[in-house]
Scaffold this motif. Sequence first.
Motif, PDB file in Angstrom:
ATOM      1  N   LEU A 122       0.834  -1.204   0.000  1.00 48.47           N
ATOM      2  CA  LEU A 122       0.000   0.000   0.000  1.00 48.47           C
ATOM      3  C   LEU A 122       0.869   1.255   0.000  1.00 48.47           C
ATOM      4  N   GLY A 123       1.969   1.209   0.761  1.00 43.20           N
ATOM      5  CA  GLY A 123       2.889   2.341   0.775  1.00 43.20           C
ATOM      6  C   GLY A 123       3.489   2.568  -0.604  1.00 43.20           C
ATOM      7  N   ALA A 124       3.835   1.455  -1.265  1.00 42.20           N
ATOM      8  CA  ALA A 124       4.397   1.561  -2.613  1.00 42.20           C
ATOM      9  C   ALA A 124       3.367   2.147  -3.579  1.00 42.20           C
ATOM     10  N   LEU A 129       1.894   6.661  -6.958  1.00 41.50           N
ATOM     11  CA  LEU A 129       0.946   7.717  -7.334  1.00 41.50           C
ATOM     12  C   LEU A 129       1.580   9.093  -7.203  1.00 41.50           C
ATOM     13  N   VAL A 130       2.344   9.288  -6.119  1.00 39.63           N
ATOM     14  CA  VAL A 130       2.899  10.620  -5.864  1.00 39.63           C
ATOM     15  C   VAL A 130       4.189  10.850  -6.655  1.00 39.63           C
ATOM     16  N   ALA A 140      -3.717  11.791  -3.804  1.00 39.43           N
ATOM     17  CA  ALA A 140      -3.245  10.416  -4.003  1.00 39.43           C
ATOM     18  C   ALA A 140      -3.507   9.567  -2.775  1.00 39.43           C
ATOM     19  N   THR A 141      -3.236  10.125  -1.583  1.00 39.10           N
ATOM     20  CA  THR A 141      -3.409   9.321  -0.373  1.00 39.10           C
ATOM     21  C   THR A 141      -4.863   9.308   0.089  1.00 39.10           C
ATOM     22  N   LEU A 142      -5.622  10.276  -0.366  1.00 46.20           N
ATOM     23  CA  LEU A 142      -7.063  10.290  -0.044  1.00 46.20           C
ATOM     24  C   LEU A 142      -7.751   9.051  -0.624  1.00 46.20           C
ATOM     25  N   ILE A 143      -7.268   8.628  -1.805  1.00 54.06           N
ATOM     26  CA  ILE A 143      -7.855   7.451  -2.452  1.00 54.06           C
ATOM     27  C   ILE A 143      -7.807   6.261  -1.500  1.00 54.06           C
ATOM     28  N   LEU A 144      -6.599   6.028  -0.946  1.00 61.04           N
ATOM     29  CA  LEU A 144      -6.433   4.870  -0.074  1.00 61.04           C
ATOM     30  C   LEU A 144      -7.114   5.093   1.275  1.00 61.04           C
ATOM     31  N   MET A 145      -7.196   6.355   1.700  1.00 63.52           N
ATOM     32  CA  MET A 145      -7.871   6.644   2.967  1.00 63.52           C
ATOM     33  C   MET A 145      -9.324   6.180   2.899  1.00 63.52           C
ATOM     34  N   LEU A 229      10.188   6.342  -1.125  1.00 62.75           N
ATOM     35  CA  LEU A 229      10.568   5.640   0.104  1.00 62.75           C
ATOM     36  C   LEU A 229       9.869   6.228   1.329  1.00 62.75           C
ATOM     37  N   ALA A 230       9.650   7.538   1.302  1.00 66.87           N
ATOM     38  CA  ALA A 230       8.982   8.174   2.447  1.00 66.87           C
ATOM     39  C   ALA A 230       7.586   7.589   2.652  1.00 66.87           C
ATOM     40  N   TYR A 231       6.863   7.369   1.556  1.00 67.11           N
ATOM     41  CA  TYR A 231       5.505   6.814   1.687  1.00 67.11           C
ATOM     42  C   TYR A 231       5.542   5.355   2.135  1.00 67.11           C
TER      43      TYR A 231
END
Lengths: 359, 335
Positions: A122-124, A129-130, A140-145, A229-231
């Motif tokens: 999921l992080g990848a 996306l970003v 991008a992260t709202l999608i997974l939220m 890597l941060a995500y």
Amino acid sequence: MTDTGSRWRAVTGHRLFWPVAVLVVMLAANTIYRPGFLSVEVNDGHLYGTPIDILRLSAPLILVALGMTVVISTGGIDLSVGSVCAISGALACSYISQQPDQNSLAVVFTALALGFGIALVLGAWNGVLVAVIGIQPIIATLILMVAGRGLAQLITEGQIITINSEPYRAIGLGHVLTLPLAVFIALAAALLVAAFTRRTALGMIIESVGGNSVASRLAGIRSGRVVFLAYVLSAACAAVAGFMITANVSSADGNAAGLWIELDAILAVVIGGTALAGGRFYLSGTILGALIIQTLTTSVYAMNISPQTSLLFKAVVVIAVCLIQAPAFRARLTRRRRGTPTNPTSPPSQARQKEEVPA
Amino acid sequence: MRKMRTSLRPWRAAATALATVLLVGSVAACGNSDTGGDAGSGSDKLVLGFSQVGAESGWRTANTTSIKEAAAEAGIELKFDDAQQKQENQIKAIRNYIQQKVDVIAFSPVVESGWDTVLKEAKDAGIPVILTDRAVDSADKSLYKTFLGSDFVKEGRLSGEWLVENKKSATGPVNIVELQGTTGSAPANDRKKGFAEAIAANPNLKIVASQSGDFTRAGGKQVMEQFLRANPKIDVLFAHNDDMGLGALEAITAAGKTPGKDITIITIDAVKDGMQALADGKFNFIAECSPLLGPQLMDLAKKVHAGEEVPPRIETEETTFTPEQAKEALPNRKY
């Protein structure tokens, strides 16, 4: 200016001074309300008391906030951490619940590997996306939220999965050297992140990407890879937090696990002094921020503030903390008190601007 | 950078498009369940169109299962639609049912308001409507035949009455702590109200602390930990649902007390895990909030179809459980 005066200024000028002061004030207020608030006793060979509760309950938030700090310092934001908590916890618990021997270490480790593995995926996904496709991080992260909650529900089939596994329970409730294991896990993660970012050039690279990604790319930094890597790191931290949250109550609730933790984490990062615009980051400040948030929550219960007013109470405290943290606000306050108008663009107010690292 | 961005643009557009298609596709796929069939064609079976809120909890899943099973058992043809928590989906489903000329329409409204138009359409088409579980705020009560659902105030009152009975020999003060549901929600408000009314019968019974645990286990546990620290003498815990009570159990055990003995625990709902705790003697009393209203709904559907008069408000058949009753009921517990 006297010597003590300058020393006092040096202390109050330290970026951790105000968060620490807020924490001390909150603990003091609680102790005045109930003198036994800070008392710690030994019960069953473990330390037991409200301060220990605060440490244990803030461990998941500290973990999530650590990952969030790194993401924010790259100039991004990760709204999906709460959902990742729920998914990892749900996957681990549902795997354990299907095994005949829930207490076997092999089962628990497989469950943890599964939960951790899906978090990395999921992080990848967020990272791609970003960093690769270039969607704005908040979208991008709202999608997974949003979708992630559904995924967690899918794993638990809409039910609350209860497990009966002592080794898994230990992640949330176990003790080592009289202190909760969760505290050590959070501490280890913090030290690990600190070692990687502060003992190597990685921290400076992250800050430079957050400060100015174009400039840092031109300087030869692969900013895309750093952001990616941060995500992944953020999701990995969220997974461990998800294990703690589910282990704490020995059950996985796809709806409630880690709900709104992303907002608390962002708040912890902000209280800790990291600018939302990216650039410089402060891990120690983030940890303090997480402790402040948990202390605030615990205070509401300990002082028995009615549920109808508790949200307002929290909001007022949070606003006060954020204002007192802002050098621009403090400068204005002291100026008014002294009554001497100074140059409006004084250095402290500029220091809050997006910091660019001279690389 | 600029050059790279440009080369990425088609990718980005494609990805956005793909994500949109996936999202829209999944919503559409979930939204359209078996509403398409040709209702009432040929067979003289009674046809019931039902629109469910969604599948947000185990309670709701049990509710859906109960309705489906009861329909099959009663020989009623059920048209089932899952509204995915969206009012527009529900209105669409109800209009579908009207077009298909089903005999009876039943639904659990997602929200309270905004139903007048579609209910009027059903009324004009001569199709009776039954509300289940949740109410609507329409001023015109003739728009629906009846409302079948739980009475939250009663659940709180039954809990309080049991406590009054249980503690009637107590001479000194009895300290009660309360774990409330989500602040402002109807079950939380009503259960609190009913409980407070009932325990007013005995002035010894006193609520010393009351906090929201958000209906979750983690919430219940965290709040209970602080209750235990702040109040050295807690005699009774009243939790607005089983899950908060289950979370509180852990806090009580960690504090070195025995749940069910040192602290009397009363909860509401009677889900499986809660019933297990009750059977194990960790809880002392549960007031049921049953999702199993299928059989009652089928009865009502037959009655309103036959044109019989039904009362405008019908409570779900619910009971209360003590540990002994829980042991008996547990093997057949569906949710």
